[in-house]
Design a protein around this motif. Structure first.
Motif, PDB file in Angstrom:
ATOM      1  N   GLY A  62     105.116-103.868 -43.638  1.00  0.00           N
ATOM      2  CA  GLY A  62     105.816-103.426 -42.433  1.00  0.00           C
ATOM      3  C   GLY A  62     106.412-102.043 -42.598  1.00  0.00           C
ATOM      4  N   GLY A  63     106.962-101.771 -43.790  1.00  0.00           N
ATOM      5  CA  GLY A  63     107.498-100.440 -44.057  1.00  0.00           C
ATOM      6  C   GLY A  63     106.401 -99.387 -44.093  1.00  0.00           C
ATOM      7  N   PHE A  64     105.238 -99.736 -44.663  1.00  0.00           N
ATOM      8  CA  PHE A  64     104.100 -98.811 -44.712  1.00  0.00           C
ATOM      9  C   PHE A  64     103.604 -98.478 -43.312  1.00  0.00           C
ATOM     10  CE2 PHE A  64      99.419 -98.305 -44.939  1.00  0.00           C
ATOM     11  CZ  PHE A  64      99.372 -97.136 -45.697  1.00  0.00           C
ATOM     12  N   ILE A  65     103.523 -99.481 -42.435  1.00  0.00           N
ATOM     13  CA  ILE A  65     103.073 -99.241 -41.061  1.00  0.00           C
ATOM     14  C   ILE A  65     104.088 -98.400 -40.296  1.00  0.00           C
ATOM     15  CG2 ILE A  65     102.578-100.377 -38.854  1.00  0.00           C
ATOM     16  CD1 ILE A  65     101.419-102.710 -40.417  1.00  0.00           C
ATOM     17  N   ALA A  66     105.388 -98.623 -40.574  1.00  0.00           N
ATOM     18  CA  ALA A  66     106.431 -97.883 -39.855  1.00  0.00           C
ATOM     19  C   ALA A  66     106.366 -96.385 -40.119  1.00  0.00           C
ATOM     20  CB  ALA A  66     107.807 -98.425 -40.248  1.00  0.00           C
ATOM     21  N   LEU A  67     105.806 -95.962 -41.251  1.00  0.00           N
ATOM     22  CA  LEU A  67     105.682 -94.531 -41.533  1.00  0.00           C
ATOM     23  C   LEU A  67     104.750 -93.839 -40.553  1.00  0.00           C
ATOM     24  CD1 LEU A  67     105.413 -94.509 -45.441  1.00  0.00           C
ATOM     25  CD2 LEU A  67     107.332 -93.708 -44.047  1.00  0.00           C
ATOM     26  N   ASP A  68     103.675 -94.512 -40.182  1.00  0.00           N
ATOM     27  CA  ASP A  68     102.702 -93.962 -39.228  1.00  0.00           C
ATOM     28  C   ASP A  68     102.027 -95.148 -38.542  1.00  0.00           C
ATOM     29  OD1 ASP A  68     100.706 -92.740 -37.807  1.00  0.00           O
ATOM     30  OD2 ASP A  68     100.102 -91.389 -39.425  1.00  0.00           O
ATOM     31  N   PRO A  69     102.634 -95.685 -37.480  1.00  0.00           N
ATOM     32  CA  PRO A  69     102.161 -96.926 -36.854  1.00  0.00           C
ATOM     33  C   PRO A  69     100.674 -96.929 -36.499  1.00  0.00           C
ATOM     34  CG  PRO A  69     104.279 -96.305 -35.947  1.00  0.00           C
ATOM     35  CD  PRO A  69     103.849 -95.172 -36.808  1.00  0.00           C
ATOM     36  N   LEU A  70     100.151 -95.814 -35.977  1.00  0.00           N
ATOM     37  CA  LEU A  70      98.761 -95.787 -35.534  1.00  0.00           C
ATOM     38  C   LEU A  70      97.794 -95.772 -36.720  1.00  0.00           C
ATOM     39  CD1 LEU A  70      96.778 -95.688 -33.219  1.00  0.00           C
ATOM     40  CD2 LEU A  70      96.956 -93.183 -33.231  1.00  0.00           C
ATOM     41  N   THR A  71      97.938 -94.784 -37.592  1.00  0.00           N
ATOM     42  CA  THR A  71      97.004 -94.632 -38.718  1.00  0.00           C
ATOM     43  C   THR A  71      97.139 -95.766 -39.730  1.00  0.00           C
ATOM     44  OG1 THR A  71      97.106 -92.224 -38.475  1.00  0.00           O
ATOM     45  CG2 THR A  71      96.213 -93.107 -40.548  1.00  0.00           C
ATOM     46  N   HIS A  72      98.375 -96.024 -40.160  1.00  0.00           N
ATOM     47  CA  HIS A  72      98.597 -97.056 -41.167  1.00  0.00           C
ATOM     48  C   HIS A  72      98.327 -98.454 -40.598  1.00  0.00           C
ATOM     49  CE1 HIS A  72     101.398 -94.301 -43.760  1.00  0.00           C
ATOM     50  NE2 HIS A  72     100.172 -93.826 -43.604  1.00  0.00           N
TER      51      HIS A  72
END
Length: 232
Positions: A62-72
């Motif tokens: 969830g933290g990884f996706i929050a850095l770049d919601p679209l790409t990650h």
């Protein structure tokens, strides 16, 4: 999450919590064993430890996706698609391994496979059969159903598929009303993708009859089967 440093800090925090819990579990488990306290408490400790890992990974993802919601987010979706089978094995394994009876030397019967548990892995287990050691994926147990027979207590744990119009909560209430199964033994019910279909793991204590419980369910208009395919 604003930058990568925030993600690194999150990973360190999650790891620190896991290390703290591991030390607590280790000390508390040794304390319970020395005091010969009910094994049910040990089972709960193992469940907490077992399910913490996937929760920790979900927090990190969830933290990884929050850095770049679209790409990650797209990267995670692609990884999930390619690893769908392994993820299914892992999730199935969580529920199977949470049983206190899933330990080495327990006898397993699943379909045509009969053997004792030699090793327990993340995605499956190694069974010692008459033909030698055999690796079995956890998904196989979900498809065929299985019975566990403890080497020490001769207690039986079974897997059974159910079809009913009841909700999961109503089904749990009904199951716990059965006098034999309401004795503190582990009961897990998982709702499947098929509509109104559930997979239940339950334990039969010494003297209890599997057929009696089946008849009890049939008496409440609940269909039962040893596999997920009710049309077979």
């Amino acid at each position: 999450m604003n930058n990568w440093n925030d993600l690194y800090a999150l990973i360190l925090i999650v790891f620190a919590i896991y290390l703290f819990l591991f030390l607590c579990f280790f000390g508390f488990t040794r304390y319970l064993k020395k005091r010969r306290i009910n094994k049910r408490y040990l089972a709960w400790i193992n469940k907490i430890r077992l399910f913490y890992k996937p929760v920790a990974w979900l927090v990190i993802i969830g933290g990884f996706i929050a850095l770049d919601p679209l790409t990650h987010g797209l990267i995670i979706v692609l990884l999930a698609v390619f690893g769908y089978k392994q993820l299914g094995n892992y999730v199935s394994g969580l529920f199977i391994r949470s049983s206190p009876m899933v330990v080495t030397d327990t006898l397993v019967k699943a379909g045509k496979i009969h053997g004792r548990i030699n090793r327990i892995g993340t995605l499956g287990m190694v069974l010692g059969t008459d033909q030698g050691e055999r690796w079995v994926w956890y998904n196989f147990f979900d498809k065929t159903g299985f019975t566990l027979i403890s080497n020490q207590t001769n207690v039986l744990q079974r897997a059974l598929y159910l079809q009913t119009e009841l909700s999961k909560e109503e089904l749990l209430d009904l199951v716990f009303n059965h006098p034999v199964l309401a004795l503190g033994k582990p009961i897990n019910i998982k709702e499947l993708a098929n509509k109104k279909t559930f997979l239940m793991h339950y334990t039969l204590i010494k003297g209890a009859k599997h057929e009696d419980f089946i008849n009890y369910l049939h008496g409440h208009n609940i269909m039962t089967n040893s596999t997920e395919n009710f049309n077979a």
